[in-house]
Design a protein around this motif. Structure first.
Motif, PDB file in Angstrom:
ATOM      1  N   ARG A  21       0.285  -7.621  -1.130  1.00  0.00           N
ATOM      2  CA  ARG A  21      -0.858  -6.896  -1.711  1.00  0.00           C
ATOM      3  C   ARG A  21      -2.143  -7.697  -1.545  1.00  0.00           C
ATOM      4  NH1 ARG A  21      -0.560  -4.263  -7.599  1.00  0.00           N
ATOM      5  NH2 ARG A  21       0.745  -2.863  -6.387  1.00  0.00           N
ATOM      6  N   GLU A  22      -2.080  -8.994  -1.809  1.00  0.00           N
ATOM      7  CA  GLU A  22      -3.265  -9.848  -1.658  1.00  0.00           C
ATOM      8  C   GLU A  22      -3.744  -9.845  -0.212  1.00  0.00           C
ATOM      9  OE1 GLU A  22      -2.006 -12.931  -5.243  1.00  0.00           O
ATOM     10  OE2 GLU A  22      -1.444 -13.361  -3.176  1.00  0.00           O
ATOM     11  N   ILE A  23      -2.809  -9.932   0.718  1.00  0.00           N
ATOM     12  CA  ILE A  23      -3.173  -9.925   2.137  1.00  0.00           C
ATOM     13  C   ILE A  23      -3.802  -8.594   2.529  1.00  0.00           C
ATOM     14  CG2 ILE A  23      -2.231  -9.975   4.483  1.00  0.00           C
ATOM     15  CD1 ILE A  23      -0.149 -12.038   3.372  1.00  0.00           C
ATOM     16  N   ARG A  24      -3.205  -7.482   2.097  1.00  0.00           N
ATOM     17  CA  ARG A  24      -3.761  -6.162   2.439  1.00  0.00           C
ATOM     18  C   ARG A  24      -5.161  -5.990   1.854  1.00  0.00           C
ATOM     19  NH1 ARG A  24       1.354  -4.306   0.645  1.00  0.00           N
ATOM     20  NH2 ARG A  24       0.294  -3.195  -1.022  1.00  0.00           N
ATOM     21  N   CYS A  25      -5.360  -6.448   0.622  1.00  0.00           N
ATOM     22  CA  CYS A  25      -6.683  -6.336  -0.005  1.00  0.00           C
ATOM     23  C   CYS A  25      -7.712  -7.197   0.725  1.00  0.00           C
ATOM     24  CB  CYS A  25      -6.608  -6.726  -1.482  1.00  0.00           C
ATOM     25  SG  CYS A  25      -5.706  -5.541  -2.507  1.00  0.00           S
ATOM     26  N   LEU A  26      -7.347  -8.429   1.081  1.00  0.00           N
ATOM     27  CA  LEU A  26      -8.257  -9.296   1.833  1.00  0.00           C
ATOM     28  C   LEU A  26      -8.613  -8.669   3.180  1.00  0.00           C
ATOM     29  CD1 LEU A  26      -6.727 -12.828   1.170  1.00  0.00           C
ATOM     30  CD2 LEU A  26      -8.991 -12.041   0.450  1.00  0.00           C
ATOM     31  N   GLN A  27      -7.618  -8.055   3.843  1.00  0.00           N
ATOM     32  CA  GLN A  27      -7.861  -7.434   5.145  1.00  0.00           C
ATOM     33  C   GLN A  27      -8.886  -6.312   5.022  1.00  0.00           C
ATOM     34  OE1 GLN A  27      -6.477  -8.198   8.365  1.00  0.00           O
ATOM     35  NE2 GLN A  27      -8.174  -6.863   8.922  1.00  0.00           N
ATOM     36  N   LEU A  28      -8.747  -5.478   4.010  1.00  0.00           N
ATOM     37  CA  LEU A  28      -9.677  -4.362   3.842  1.00  0.00           C
ATOM     38  C   LEU A  28     -11.082  -4.849   3.491  1.00  0.00           C
ATOM     39  CD1 LEU A  28      -7.368  -1.734   2.113  1.00  0.00           C
ATOM     40  CD2 LEU A  28      -8.079  -1.852   4.515  1.00  0.00           C
ATOM     41  N   VAL A  29     -11.176  -5.889   2.695  1.00  0.00           N
ATOM     42  CA  VAL A  29     -12.492  -6.477   2.394  1.00  0.00           C
ATOM     43  C   VAL A  29     -13.104  -7.037   3.676  1.00  0.00           C
ATOM     44  CG1 VAL A  29     -13.664  -8.374   1.185  1.00  0.00           C
ATOM     45  CG2 VAL A  29     -12.045  -6.925  -0.039  1.00  0.00           C
ATOM     46  N   ALA A  30     -12.278  -7.677   4.491  1.00  0.00           N
ATOM     47  CA  ALA A  30     -12.761  -8.219   5.764  1.00  0.00           C
ATOM     48  C   ALA A  30     -13.285  -7.112   6.678  1.00  0.00           C
ATOM     49  CB  ALA A  30     -11.644  -8.986   6.470  1.00  0.00           C
ATOM     50  N   GLU A  31     -12.723  -5.920   6.542  1.00  0.00           N
ATOM     51  CA  GLU A  31     -13.160  -4.774   7.336  1.00  0.00           C
ATOM     52  C   GLU A  31     -14.384  -4.090   6.741  1.00  0.00           C
ATOM     53  OE1 GLU A  31      -9.718  -2.273   7.837  1.00  0.00           O
ATOM     54  OE2 GLU A  31      -8.608  -3.879   8.832  1.00  0.00           O
ATOM     55  N   VAL A  43      -3.875   3.199  -2.469  1.00  0.00           N
ATOM     56  CA  VAL A  43      -3.356   3.980  -3.586  1.00  0.00           C
ATOM     57  C   VAL A  43      -3.048   3.056  -4.770  1.00  0.00           C
ATOM     58  CG1 VAL A  43      -1.782   5.830  -4.280  1.00  0.00           C
ATOM     59  CG2 VAL A  43      -2.315   5.522  -1.859  1.00  0.00           C
ATOM     60  N   LEU A  44      -4.046   2.277  -5.117  1.00  0.00           N
ATOM     61  CA  LEU A  44      -3.997   1.374  -6.258  1.00  0.00           C
ATOM     62  C   LEU A  44      -5.224   1.630  -7.122  1.00  0.00           C
ATOM     63  CD1 LEU A  44      -3.210  -1.973  -4.381  1.00  0.00           C
ATOM     64  CD2 LEU A  44      -1.595  -0.629  -5.729  1.00  0.00           C
ATOM     65  N   SER A  45      -5.233   1.071  -8.324  1.00  0.00           N
ATOM     66  CA  SER A  45      -6.437   1.140  -9.134  1.00  0.00           C
ATOM     67  C   SER A  45      -7.407   0.066  -8.652  1.00  0.00           C
ATOM     68  CB  SER A  45      -6.107   0.921 -10.617  1.00  0.00           C
ATOM     69  OG  SER A  45      -5.757  -0.427 -10.852  1.00  0.00           O
ATOM     70  N   ARG A  46      -8.684   0.251  -8.954  1.00  0.00           N
ATOM     71  CA  ARG A  46      -9.673  -0.757  -8.580  1.00  0.00           C
ATOM     72  C   ARG A  46      -9.358  -2.081  -9.267  1.00  0.00           C
ATOM     73  NH1 ARG A  46     -16.014   0.216  -9.330  1.00  0.00           N
ATOM     74  NH2 ARG A  46     -15.138   1.293 -11.094  1.00  0.00           N
ATOM     75  N   GLU A  47      -8.863  -2.011 -10.499  1.00  0.00           N
ATOM     76  CA  GLU A  47      -8.500  -3.229 -11.233  1.00  0.00           C
ATOM     77  C   GLU A  47      -7.358  -3.975 -10.536  1.00  0.00           C
ATOM     78  OE1 GLU A  47      -8.674  -6.289 -13.780  1.00  0.00           O
ATOM     79  OE2 GLU A  47     -10.133  -4.677 -13.621  1.00  0.00           O
ATOM     80  N   GLU A  48      -6.376  -3.248 -10.013  1.00  0.00           N
ATOM     81  CA  GLU A  48      -5.268  -3.896  -9.297  1.00  0.00           C
ATOM     82  C   GLU A  48      -5.777  -4.601  -8.039  1.00  0.00           C
ATOM     83  OE1 GLU A  48      -1.258  -1.360 -10.045  1.00  0.00           O
ATOM     84  OE2 GLU A  48      -2.925  -0.257  -9.129  1.00  0.00           O
ATOM     85  N   VAL A  49      -6.698  -3.967  -7.334  1.00  0.00           N
ATOM     86  CA  VAL A  49      -7.283  -4.578  -6.134  1.00  0.00           C
ATOM     87  C   VAL A  49      -8.070  -5.822  -6.527  1.00  0.00           C
ATOM     88  CG1 VAL A  49      -8.980  -4.274  -4.280  1.00  0.00           C
ATOM     89  CG2 VAL A  49      -7.304  -2.478  -4.761  1.00  0.00           C
ATOM     90  N   ASN A  50      -8.893  -5.706  -7.555  1.00  0.00           N
ATOM     91  CA  ASN A  50      -9.686  -6.853  -8.000  1.00  0.00           C
ATOM     92  C   ASN A  50      -8.796  -8.012  -8.449  1.00  0.00           C
ATOM     93  OD1 ASN A  50     -12.161  -5.690  -7.423  1.00  0.00           O
ATOM     94  ND2 ASN A  50     -12.381  -4.800  -9.453  1.00  0.00           N
ATOM     95  N   GLN A  51      -7.702  -7.706  -9.141  1.00  0.00           N
ATOM     96  CA  GLN A  51      -6.765  -8.753  -9.564  1.00  0.00           C
ATOM     97  C   GLN A  51      -6.143  -9.438  -8.352  1.00  0.00           C
ATOM     98  OE1 GLN A  51      -4.030  -6.689 -12.132  1.00  0.00           O
ATOM     99  NE2 GLN A  51      -5.315  -6.963 -13.945  1.00  0.00           N
ATOM    100  N   ALA A  52      -5.776  -8.654  -7.342  1.00  0.00           N
ATOM    101  CA  ALA A  52      -5.180  -9.221  -6.128  1.00  0.00           C
ATOM    102  C   ALA A  52      -6.185 -10.122  -5.411  1.00  0.00           C
ATOM    103  CB  ALA A  52      -4.702  -8.111  -5.204  1.00  0.00           C
ATOM    104  N   LEU A  53      -7.442  -9.705  -5.366  1.00  0.00           N
ATOM    105  CA  LEU A  53      -8.469 -10.495  -4.695  1.00  0.00           C
ATOM    106  C   LEU A  53      -8.754 -11.796  -5.438  1.00  0.00           C
ATOM    107  CD1 LEU A  53     -10.884  -7.614  -3.641  1.00  0.00           C
ATOM    108  CD2 LEU A  53      -9.408  -8.965  -2.132  1.00  0.00           C
ATOM    109  N   VAL A  54      -8.811 -11.727  -6.748  1.00  0.00           N
ATOM    110  CA  VAL A  54      -9.023 -12.936  -7.555  1.00  0.00           C
ATOM    111  C   VAL A  54      -7.832 -13.882  -7.393  1.00  0.00           C
ATOM    112  CG1 VAL A  54      -9.159 -13.818  -9.932  1.00  0.00           C
ATOM    113  CG2 VAL A  54     -10.606 -11.908  -9.219  1.00  0.00           C
TER     114      VAL A  54
END
Length: 87
Positions: A21-31, A43-54
């Motif tokens: 999840r952390e890798i997928r989130c970093l990849q999308l931010v990189a894009e 298909v996650l909540s914004r909070e789940e993405v933010n938690q993965a990025l942190v």
């Protein structure tokens, strides 16, 4: 806090400590996606993405999100090619 880049890109890369999840989130931010866009794509909540990025930022000992993305690119965890470039 300064990241030990040699540790990050050495023999035991941080790849193994990052979750999928952390890798997928970093990849999308990189894009270029914002966290709400990444959340929709994954298909996650914004909070789940933010938690993965942190979490990824902490694991990589990065000083901010862009630093985490840069380190992830350096160690080969995420692809750094431009998806809009012709092949």
């Amino acid at each position: 806090m300064k990241t030990d880049t040699k540790r990050a890109i050495g023999r035991s890369p941080a790849v193994s400590i990052l979750s999928d999840r952390e890798i997928r989130c970093l990849q999308l931010v990189a894009e270029g996606m914002r966290s709400d866009e990444a959340a929709n794509a994954l298909v996650l909540s914004r909070e789940e993405v933010n938690q993965a990025l942190v979490s990824a930022q902490e694991k990589l000992e990065a000083s901010n999100l862009m630093h985490a993305v840069s380190l992830a690119m350096l160690i080969g965890v995420i692809d750094h090619t431009d998806p809009h470039q012709p092949k």
